[in-house]
Design a protein around this motif. Structure first.
Motif, mmCIF file in Angstrom:
data_model
loop_
_atom_site.group_PDB
_atom_site.id
_atom_site.type_symbol
_atom_site.label_atom_id
_atom_site.label_comp_id
_atom_site.label_asym_id
_atom_site.label_seq_id
_atom_site.Cartn_x
_atom_site.Cartn_y
_atom_site.Cartn_z
ATOM 1 N N LEU A 36 0.838 -1.195 0.000
ATOM 2 C CA LEU A 36 0.000 0.000 0.000
ATOM 3 C C LEU A 36 0.877 1.250 0.000
ATOM 4 N N THR A 37 1.133 1.783 -1.177
ATOM 5 C CA THR A 37 1.941 2.993 -1.335
ATOM 6 C C THR A 37 1.191 3.972 -2.226
ATOM 7 N N VAL A 38 1.570 5.231 -2.136
ATOM 8 C CA VAL A 38 0.953 6.241 -2.992
ATOM 9 C C VAL A 38 1.228 5.922 -4.461
ATOM 10 N N ARG A 39 2.421 5.460 -4.757
ATOM 11 C CA ARG A 39 2.757 5.129 -6.142
ATOM 12 C C ARG A 39 1.851 4.030 -6.675
ATOM 13 N N ALA A 40 1.635 2.983 -5.867
ATOM 14 C CA ALA A 40 0.763 1.889 -6.309
ATOM 15 C C ALA A 40 -0.669 2.383 -6.523
ATOM 16 N N PRO A 49 -0.406 11.877 -7.202
ATOM 17 C CA PRO A 49 -0.335 11.756 -5.747
ATOM 18 C C PRO A 49 -1.080 12.864 -5.018
ATOM 19 N N GLY A 50 -1.173 14.050 -5.632
ATOM 20 C CA GLY A 50 -1.891 15.140 -4.982
ATOM 21 C C GLY A 50 -3.349 14.802 -4.744
ATOM 22 N N ALA A 51 -3.966 14.153 -5.738
ATOM 23 C CA ALA A 51 -5.378 13.770 -5.598
ATOM 24 C C ALA A 51 -5.560 12.739 -4.495
ATOM 25 N N ILE A 52 -4.585 11.843 -4.352
ATOM 26 C CA ILE A 52 -4.660 10.825 -3.301
ATOM 27 C C ILE A 52 -4.575 11.493 -1.930
ATOM 28 N N TYR A 53 -3.551 12.343 -1.756
ATOM 29 C CA TYR A 53 -3.351 12.971 -0.447
ATOM 30 C C TYR A 53 -4.479 13.942 -0.093
ATOM 31 N N TRP A 54 -5.119 14.524 -1.108
ATOM 32 C CA TRP A 54 -6.235 15.434 -0.832
ATOM 33 C C TRP A 54 -7.362 14.703 -0.108
ATOM 34 N N HIS A 55 -7.511 13.401 -0.413
ATOM 35 C CA HIS A 55 -8.583 12.609 0.190
ATOM 36 C C HIS A 55 -8.175 11.934 1.498
ATOM 37 N N ILE A 56 -6.908 11.501 1.602
ATOM 38 C CA ILE A 56 -6.574 10.596 2.701
ATOM 39 C C ILE A 56 -5.786 11.230 3.838
ATOM 40 N N GLY A 57 -5.111 12.331 3.616
ATOM 41 C CA GLY A 57 -4.292 12.905 4.678
ATOM 42 C C GLY A 57 -2.957 12.192 4.768
ATOM 43 N N THR A 58 -2.896 11.062 5.477
ATOM 44 C CA THR A 58 -1.665 10.279 5.590
ATOM 45 C C THR A 58 -1.964 8.825 5.239
ATOM 46 N N MET A 59 -0.900 8.058 5.013
ATOM 47 C CA MET A 59 -1.079 6.636 4.713
ATOM 48 C C MET A 59 -1.622 5.879 5.920
ATOM 49 N N ASP A 60 -1.266 6.332 7.125
ATOM 50 C CA ASP A 60 -1.829 5.704 8.323
ATOM 51 C C ASP A 60 -3.338 5.912 8.373
ATOM 52 N N ASP A 61 -3.781 7.106 7.985
ATOM 53 C CA ASP A 61 -5.218 7.373 7.932
ATOM 54 C C ASP A 61 -5.900 6.440 6.932
ATOM 55 N N LEU A 62 -5.241 6.228 5.797
ATOM 56 C CA LEU A 62 -5.817 5.362 4.768
ATOM 57 C C LEU A 62 -5.889 3.916 5.253
ATOM 58 N N LEU A 63 -4.838 3.470 5.937
ATOM 59 C CA LEU A 63 -4.832 2.106 6.473
ATOM 60 C C LEU A 63 -5.938 1.930 7.504
ATOM 61 N N ASP A 64 -6.149 2.960 8.332
ATOM 62 C CA ASP A 64 -7.253 2.912 9.296
ATOM 63 C C ASP A 64 -8.601 2.846 8.578
ATOM 64 N N ALA A 65 -8.744 3.615 7.494
ATOM 65 C CA ALA A 65 -10.000 3.620 6.740
ATOM 66 C C ALA A 65 -10.253 2.269 6.097
ATOM 67 N N ALA A 66 -9.197 1.654 5.539
ATOM 68 C CA ALA A 66 -9.339 0.332 4.931
ATOM 69 C C ALA A 66 -9.720 -0.702 5.984
ATOM 70 N N THR A 67 -9.080 -0.616 7.151
ATOM 71 C CA THR A 67 -9.393 -1.532 8.248
ATOM 72 C C THR A 67 -10.839 -1.351 8.698
ATOM 73 N N GLY A 68 -11.265 -0.105 8.837
ATOM 74 C CA GLY A 68 -12.632 0.170 9.265
ATOM 75 C C GLY A 68 -13.668 -0.350 8.281
ATOM 76 N N THR A 69 -13.385 -0.222 6.986
ATOM 77 C CA THR A 69 -14.317 -0.700 5.962
ATOM 78 C C THR A 69 -14.475 -2.216 6.027
ATOM 79 N N VAL A 70 -13.355 -2.924 6.153
ATOM 80 C CA VAL A 70 -13.399 -4.388 6.203
ATOM 81 C C VAL A 70 -14.063 -4.865 7.492
#
Length: 244
Positions: A36-40, A49-70
Protein backbone atom coordinates in the motif's frame (compact mmCIF):
# COMPACT_ATOMS: atom_id res chain seq x y z
CA UNK A 1 -10.04 26.02 -33.86
CA UNK A 2 -8.15 24.45 -30.97
CA UNK A 3 -8.46 20.72 -30.45
CA UNK A 4 -9.54 19.54 -26.99
CA UNK A 5 -7.43 16.78 -25.59
CA UNK A 6 -9.54 13.67 -25.14
CA UNK A 7 -9.49 12.13 -21.67
CA UNK A 8 -10.23 8.54 -20.84
CA UNK A 9 -13.52 7.87 -18.98
CA UNK A 10 -11.48 6.90 -15.96
CA UNK A 11 -9.73 10.27 -15.94
CA UNK A 12 -13.00 12.14 -16.26
CA UNK A 13 -14.53 10.43 -13.24
CA UNK A 14 -14.16 12.32 -9.98
CA UNK A 15 -11.92 10.41 -7.60
CA UNK A 16 -13.66 9.52 -4.34
CA UNK A 17 -12.46 8.35 -0.97
CA UNK A 18 -14.50 5.18 -1.44
CA UNK A 19 -12.57 4.36 -4.62
CA UNK A 20 -9.26 4.93 -2.88
CA UNK A 21 -10.23 2.75 0.10
CA UNK A 22 -11.57 -0.03 -2.14
CA UNK A 23 -8.36 -0.02 -4.20
CA UNK A 24 -6.29 0.03 -1.01
CA UNK A 25 -8.04 -3.12 0.23
CA UNK A 26 -7.28 -4.80 -3.11
CA UNK A 27 -3.59 -3.91 -2.82
CA UNK A 28 -3.46 -5.08 0.79
CA UNK A 29 -5.15 -8.38 -0.10
CA UNK A 30 -2.73 -8.95 -2.96
CA UNK A 31 0.56 -8.30 -1.20
CA UNK A 32 0.10 -7.08 2.38
CA UNK A 33 0.70 -3.75 4.07
CA UNK A 34 3.97 -3.18 2.24
CA UNK A 35 2.11 -2.97 -1.06
CA UNK A 36 0.00 0.00 0.00
CA UNK A 37 1.94 2.99 -1.34
CA UNK A 38 0.95 6.24 -2.99
CA UNK A 39 2.76 5.13 -6.14
CA UNK A 40 0.76 1.89 -6.31
CA UNK A 41 -2.47 3.81 -5.79
CA UNK A 42 -1.71 6.39 -8.47
CA UNK A 43 -0.94 3.63 -10.96
CA UNK A 44 -4.13 1.73 -10.15
CA UNK A 45 -6.35 4.81 -10.15
CA UNK A 46 -4.63 6.63 -13.03
CA UNK A 47 -4.25 9.83 -11.04
CA UNK A 48 -1.57 11.92 -9.35
CA UNK A 49 -0.33 11.76 -5.75
CA UNK A 50 -1.89 15.14 -4.98
CA UNK A 51 -5.38 13.77 -5.60
CA UNK A 52 -4.66 10.83 -3.30
CA UNK A 53 -3.35 12.97 -0.45
CA UNK A 54 -6.23 15.43 -0.83
CA UNK A 55 -8.58 12.61 0.19
CA UNK A 56 -6.57 10.60 2.70
CA UNK A 57 -4.29 12.91 4.68
CA UNK A 58 -1.67 10.28 5.59
CA UNK A 59 -1.08 6.64 4.71
CA UNK A 60 -1.83 5.70 8.32
CA UNK A 61 -5.22 7.37 7.93
CA UNK A 62 -5.82 5.36 4.77
CA UNK A 63 -4.83 2.11 6.47
CA UNK A 64 -7.25 2.91 9.30
CA UNK A 65 -10.00 3.62 6.74
CA UNK A 66 -9.34 0.33 4.93
CA UNK A 67 -9.39 -1.53 8.25
CA UNK A 68 -12.63 0.17 9.27
CA UNK A 69 -14.32 -0.70 5.96
CA UNK A 70 -13.40 -4.39 6.20
CA UNK A 71 -14.36 -4.60 9.88
CA UNK A 72 -17.75 -2.97 9.22
CA UNK A 73 -18.48 -5.61 6.56
CA UNK A 74 -17.33 -8.37 8.92
CA UNK A 75 -19.61 -7.19 11.72
CA UNK A 76 -22.55 -7.08 9.31
CA UNK A 77 -21.92 -10.66 8.13
CA UNK A 78 -23.95 -13.51 9.54
CA UNK A 79 -22.22 -16.89 9.00
CA UNK A 80 -24.44 -19.98 8.84
CA UNK A 81 -23.07 -21.39 12.10
CA UNK A 82 -24.11 -18.25 13.95
CA UNK A 83 -27.63 -18.38 12.51
CA UNK A 84 -28.10 -22.04 13.38
CA UNK A 85 -26.63 -21.60 16.85
CA UNK A 86 -26.44 -25.31 17.53
CA UNK A 87 -27.69 -24.79 21.09
CA UNK A 88 -31.45 -25.07 20.76
CA UNK A 89 -31.88 -21.34 21.29
CA UNK A 90 -33.90 -19.33 18.79
CA UNK A 91 -31.98 -17.79 15.90
CA UNK A 92 -31.10 -14.19 16.59
CA UNK A 93 -30.52 -14.67 20.32
CA UNK A 94 -27.72 -12.64 21.93
CA UNK A 95 -25.53 -15.75 21.97
CA UNK A 96 -26.02 -16.23 18.23
CA UNK A 97 -25.35 -12.55 17.58
CA UNK A 98 -22.05 -12.81 19.46
CA UNK A 99 -21.13 -15.92 17.46
CA UNK A 100 -21.97 -13.99 14.30
CA UNK A 101 -19.68 -11.12 15.30
CA UNK A 102 -16.89 -13.52 16.25
CA UNK A 103 -17.10 -15.66 13.13
CA UNK A 104 -17.48 -12.62 10.90
CA UNK A 105 -14.19 -11.23 12.20
CA UNK A 106 -12.49 -14.64 12.05
CA UNK A 107 -13.54 -15.19 8.44
CA UNK A 108 -12.56 -11.65 7.49
CA UNK A 109 -9.02 -12.13 8.80
CA UNK A 110 -8.82 -15.39 6.85
CA UNK A 111 -9.90 -13.54 3.70
CA UNK A 112 -7.73 -10.48 4.41
CA UNK A 113 -4.54 -11.73 6.14
CA UNK A 114 -3.18 -8.18 6.57
CA UNK A 115 -6.15 -7.42 8.85
CA UNK A 116 -4.68 -9.45 11.72
CA UNK A 117 -1.89 -6.99 12.38
CA UNK A 118 -4.20 -4.02 12.00
CA UNK A 119 -6.72 -5.39 14.53
CA UNK A 120 -3.92 -5.93 17.03
CA UNK A 121 -2.75 -2.35 16.46
CA UNK A 122 -6.26 -0.95 16.79
CA UNK A 123 -6.91 -2.76 20.07
CA UNK A 124 -3.59 -1.92 21.75
CA UNK A 125 -2.75 1.54 20.36
CA UNK A 126 -5.99 3.05 19.11
CA UNK A 127 -8.55 2.17 21.75
CA UNK A 128 -10.39 5.45 21.10
CA UNK A 129 -10.51 4.85 17.34
CA UNK A 130 -13.66 3.91 15.42
CA UNK A 131 -12.60 0.30 14.76
CA UNK A 132 -12.15 -0.63 18.43
CA UNK A 133 -15.26 1.33 19.42
CA UNK A 134 -17.38 -0.37 16.75
CA UNK A 135 -16.28 -3.84 17.86
CA UNK A 136 -16.89 -3.09 21.57
CA UNK A 137 -20.27 -1.55 20.81
CA UNK A 138 -21.38 -4.56 18.74
CA UNK A 139 -20.34 -7.05 21.44
CA UNK A 140 -21.47 -4.89 24.36
CA UNK A 141 -25.03 -4.53 23.12
CA UNK A 142 -25.36 -8.32 23.10
CA UNK A 143 -23.78 -8.61 26.55
CA UNK A 144 -26.42 -6.19 27.82
CA UNK A 145 -29.13 -8.21 26.04
CA UNK A 146 -27.91 -11.35 27.84
CA UNK A 147 -28.95 -9.73 31.12
CA UNK A 148 -25.45 -9.22 32.48
CA UNK A 149 -25.60 -6.69 35.37
CA UNK A 150 -24.43 -3.21 34.44
CA UNK A 151 -21.48 -3.38 36.85
CA UNK A 152 -20.10 -6.36 34.88
CA UNK A 153 -20.61 -4.97 31.37
CA UNK A 154 -17.03 -3.79 30.87
CA UNK A 155 -15.33 -6.91 32.26
CA UNK A 156 -17.60 -9.26 30.31
CA UNK A 157 -17.37 -7.34 27.04
CA UNK A 158 -13.60 -6.97 27.36
CA UNK A 159 -13.20 -10.69 27.98
CA UNK A 160 -15.16 -11.52 24.84
CA UNK A 161 -13.43 -8.86 22.75
CA UNK A 162 -9.94 -9.91 23.84
CA UNK A 163 -10.64 -13.57 23.18
CA UNK A 164 -12.22 -12.88 19.79
CA UNK A 165 -9.50 -10.52 18.59
CA UNK A 166 -6.65 -12.43 20.22
CA UNK A 167 -7.63 -15.84 18.89
CA UNK A 168 -8.57 -14.38 15.51
CA UNK A 169 -5.28 -12.60 14.95
CA UNK A 170 -2.79 -14.91 16.69
CA UNK A 171 -2.46 -17.51 13.95
CA UNK A 172 -2.45 -14.89 11.18
CA UNK A 173 0.07 -12.38 12.47
CA UNK A 174 3.31 -12.15 10.53
CA UNK A 175 5.86 -12.69 13.29
CA UNK A 176 8.84 -13.00 10.98
CA UNK A 177 9.35 -16.59 12.14
CA UNK A 178 10.32 -18.70 9.13
CA UNK A 179 9.13 -21.84 10.93
CA UNK A 180 5.58 -20.51 11.36
CA UNK A 181 3.03 -22.03 8.96
CA UNK A 182 1.88 -19.88 6.04
CA UNK A 183 -0.25 -21.68 3.46
CA UNK A 184 -2.63 -24.55 4.18
CA UNK A 185 0.06 -26.96 2.96
CA UNK A 186 2.58 -25.41 5.35
CA UNK A 187 0.04 -25.60 8.16
CA UNK A 188 -0.64 -29.32 7.56
CA UNK A 189 3.08 -30.05 7.49
CA UNK A 190 3.67 -27.97 10.62
CA UNK A 191 0.90 -29.76 12.54
CA UNK A 192 2.07 -33.18 11.39
CA UNK A 193 5.67 -32.49 12.38
CA UNK A 194 4.65 -31.04 15.75
CA UNK A 195 2.28 -33.94 16.43
CA UNK A 196 5.02 -36.50 15.80
CA UNK A 197 7.38 -34.55 18.05
CA UNK A 198 4.77 -34.58 20.82
CA UNK A 199 4.27 -38.34 20.44
CA UNK A 200 8.02 -38.84 20.87
CA UNK A 201 8.03 -37.11 24.26
CA UNK A 202 8.70 -39.02 27.45
CA UNK A 203 5.34 -40.53 28.52
CA UNK A 204 6.15 -40.05 32.20
CA UNK A 205 6.92 -36.34 31.83
CA UNK A 206 4.26 -35.45 29.24
CA UNK A 207 1.37 -37.95 29.41
CA UNK A 208 -1.28 -35.35 28.60
CA UNK A 209 0.56 -33.70 25.71
CA UNK A 210 1.14 -37.11 24.11
CA UNK A 211 -2.54 -37.98 24.56
CA UNK A 212 -3.72 -34.92 22.59
CA UNK A 213 -1.08 -35.05 19.86
CA UNK A 214 -3.43 -36.58 17.29
CA UNK A 215 -6.21 -34.12 18.16
CA UNK A 216 -3.81 -31.23 17.67
CA UNK A 217 -2.79 -32.49 14.24
CA UNK A 218 -6.40 -32.93 13.06
CA UNK A 219 -7.99 -29.85 14.61
CA UNK A 220 -9.79 -27.19 12.55
CA UNK A 221 -8.90 -23.60 13.54
CA UNK A 222 -12.39 -22.26 12.91
CA UNK A 223 -14.11 -25.00 14.91
CA UNK A 224 -11.63 -24.54 17.75
CA UNK A 225 -12.30 -20.79 17.69
CA UNK A 226 -16.06 -21.35 17.93
CA UNK A 227 -15.51 -23.81 20.79
CA UNK A 228 -13.74 -21.05 22.69
CA UNK A 229 -16.62 -18.65 22.07
CA UNK A 230 -19.10 -21.23 23.35
CA UNK A 231 -17.00 -21.80 26.48
CA UNK A 232 -16.95 -18.07 27.24
CA UNK A 233 -20.69 -17.74 26.58
CA UNK A 234 -21.40 -20.73 28.84
CA UNK A 235 -19.39 -19.07 31.58
CA UNK A 236 -21.29 -15.79 31.16
CA UNK A 237 -24.72 -17.41 31.27
CA UNK A 238 -23.69 -19.57 34.23
CA UNK A 239 -22.57 -16.54 36.22
CA UNK A 240 -25.54 -14.47 35.06
CA UNK A 241 -28.48 -16.81 34.36
CA UNK A 242 -31.03 -15.22 32.00
CA UNK A 243 -34.22 -14.03 33.68
CA UNK A 244 -37.67 -14.44 32.20
Amino acid sequence: MATRTRQSPRRRQALTLEQIVRTSVELLDAAGAGALTVRALTERLATGPGAIYWHIGTMDDLLDAATGTVVAAALAARPDEAEAGGTGRPAGSPQDEIRGIALGLFDSVTEHPWLAGQLATQLTRKARGPVTLRIFESIGRQVRALGVPRGDWFATTSTLAHYILGATTQSRLDTGDDDAPGSETDRAEFLDTTSRAWLDLDPEDYPFVRAIADQMRQHDDREQFLTGINLVLTGITTLHPPTT
